[in-house]
Motif scaffolding. Structure first.
Motif, PDB file in Angstrom:
ATOM      1  N   CYS A 198     -60.968  41.500 -36.806  1.00 51.28           N
ATOM      2  CA  CYS A 198     -61.667  40.999 -35.623  1.00 51.28           C
ATOM      3  C   CYS A 198     -62.379  39.698 -35.973  1.00 51.28           C
ATOM      4  CB  CYS A 198     -62.688  42.036 -35.144  1.00 51.28           C
ATOM      5  SG  CYS A 198     -63.529  41.514 -33.644  1.00 51.28           S
ATOM      6  N   GLN A 225     -59.111  46.145 -32.653  1.00 48.74           N
ATOM      7  CA  GLN A 225     -60.561  46.068 -32.451  1.00 48.74           C
ATOM      8  C   GLN A 225     -60.854  45.405 -31.116  1.00 48.74           C
ATOM      9  OE1 GLN A 225     -62.551  47.517 -34.494  1.00 48.74           O
ATOM     10  NE2 GLN A 225     -61.227  47.791 -36.270  1.00 48.74           N
ATOM     11  N   CYS A 240     -69.743  40.028 -33.694  1.00 49.16           N
ATOM     12  CA  CYS A 240     -70.922  40.564 -33.004  1.00 49.16           C
ATOM     13  C   CYS A 240     -71.983  40.738 -34.091  1.00 49.16           C
ATOM     14  CB  CYS A 240     -70.593  41.900 -32.337  1.00 49.16           C
ATOM     15  SG  CYS A 240     -69.266  41.724 -31.138  1.00 49.16           S
TER      16      CYS A 240
HETATM   17  S1  SF4 Z   1     -68.158  45.120 -32.243  1.00 42.73           S
HETATM   18 FE1  SF4 Z   1     -65.952  45.055 -31.869  1.00 42.73          FE
HETATM   19  S2  SF4 Z   1     -65.602  43.010 -31.067  1.00 42.73           S
HETATM   20 FE2  SF4 Z   1     -67.610  42.937 -32.062  1.00 42.73          FE
HETATM   21  S3  SF4 Z   1     -67.210  42.241 -34.175  1.00 42.73           S
HETATM   22 FE3  SF4 Z   1     -67.188  44.499 -34.183  1.00 42.73          FE
HETATM   23  S4  SF4 Z   1     -65.053  45.055 -33.923  1.00 42.73           S
HETATM   24 FE4  SF4 Z   1     -65.254  42.910 -33.303  1.00 42.73          FE
END
Ligand code: SF4
Length: 381
Positions: free
Chosen positions: A158, A202, A162
């Motif tokens: 990913c 993801q 976040c």
């Molecule tokens: S929460 Fe989901 S979209 Fe955000 S960095 Fe982690 S895996 Fe990626």
């Protein structure tokens, strides 16, 4: 995602003559596939390792068909830690639990059978956590525990970063698998009797690569047209990448499950910004409205984090308000815990444990009440 990785690993061993057993005492090789998303998950792995230590020298019952017992086949079972926690902690796992033989990160799993063979033959410990991507061959021997249903990875890693999430650090940046490989894999599965497939990533709606020029909606359309696919679902969507053509396709295609897993994480725009989620509460509500317009009886699940650093009562009330408005069918509610490498780790974890617990309980109670009133008629994998 982790269950699917376990199935891929099981597939490697079955292809080399191993048998699967749930009985840890009997096993020649015991592998713990781990998660690093929350501290609690890591603590549980060390507690499980403590229990496995006692079994370490219990002679395993089965030997793989192509290995003979003898000097090159130590009677001790091989204990391995694989997955995100392996990548996150590396050799620190062996420092803390010296009876562990193998530590393998999620991108290094393609060669797990060879590593176990080396441990048997050379009696050495192996730590492999640095591969940037998996070998294509990893997907060749997929084992699926349900004869009719299978998970299929469409992407790995990913790139969203976040601020609370360790995934980009332990699984690497987003890589889409070639569409042809995915389609071939699903066609092969249908020949084996699979009629239901869940696509995994993801962030599935970020699927696509410059080389291939195909996006997630187009891929989904191609897969739904494969003969023998009666049910098609996907996990997980990111609100920032939603393309409304997805809902048109879902409405049109009978075999696509009318189900969205769309994490909101927080109902407060201030917290969403701190989380680096790149959407607002208003944008999220617009997506939900559009989904219901196209698919009136659609089912929606979400993920929520309470107690993110600096989350005030007002921020929390925003989340409560959003959950009341959307009335999710399901919600997976978590208490924030700081994770290594992440940006949020630099923020003070300032919401007291008791307050996180209180907010968690309020959302759980709310969601339980809402879920009870909803009648969900689809099986969600
Ligand atoms: S929460 Fe989901 S979209 Fe955000 S960095 Fe982690 S895996 Fe990626």
């Amino acid at each position: 995602m982790n269950d699917h990785d376990s199935d891929l690993v099981i597939g490697q061993f079955l292809a080399h003559g191993y048998k699967l057993t749930e009985n840890k005492k009997e096993a020649d090789v015991v592998l713990l596939n781990t998660c690093s998303v929350r501290q609690h998950a890591e603590d549980r792995v060390f507690s499980e390792l403590g229990a496995l230590k006692k079994l370490k020298s219990v002679p395993p019952k089965f030997a793989p068909a192509n290995l003979s017992r003898g000097d090159n086949h130590p009677a001790e079972k091989i204990i391995g830690v694989i997955g995100c926690m392996a990548k996150n902690l590396g050799k620190k796992i062996i420092e803390r639990a010296p009876y562990v033989d193998l530590v393998i990160g999620p991108n290094d799993l393609s060669h797990i059978y060879d590593y176990v063979k080396q441990i048997r033959e050379k009696r050495k410990k192996i730590v492999e956590i640095d591969s940037a991507a998996r070998d294509k061959s990893f997907y060749k021997n997929l084992y699926h525990r349900d004869k009719k249903h299978a998970y299929v990875n469409i992407s790995e890693g990913c790139s969203n970063f976040c601020s609370y999430c360790v995934v980009p650090y332990v699984r690497g940046l987003q890589r889409s698998r070639p569409a042809k490989d995915i389609l071939d894999e699903i066609k092969k599965l249908t020949k084996d009797g699979v009629s239901s497939v869940t696509l995994l990533g993801q962030n599935v709606n970020d699927f696509g690569s410059k080389q291939e020029n195909i996006n997630f909606v187009e891929l989904l359309n191609l897969i739904s047209g494969i003969k023998g696919i009666k049910e098609l679902s996907f996990l997980t969507l990111h609100p920032k990448d939603i393309d409304f053509r997805l809902f048109d396709l879902m409405a049109k295609k009978k075999n696509i499950l009318k189900y969205l897993h769309l994490p909101i994480q927080s109902g407060s725009n201030r917290i969403l910004k701190l989380m680096n989620r790149k959407y607002t509460k208003e944008k999220y509500l617009k997506i939900i409205k559009e989904f219901h317009k196209k698919i009136p009886n659609g089912v929606i699940a979400t993920d929520v984090i309470v107690g993110f650093p600096t989350e005030t009562e007002e921020d929390f009330q925003d989340t409560l308000d959003l959950m009341n408005k959307v009335k999710f069918n399901f919600a997976y509610i978590f208490k924030y815990s700081p994770r290594p490498h992440t940006k949020a780790q630099n923020l003070s974890d300032d919401i007291p444990k008791e307050e996180k617990q209180r907010r968690h309980q309020i959302l759980l109670n709310l969601q339980r009440g809402i879920s009870r009133t909803k009648k969900v008629r689809i099986k969600i994998f």
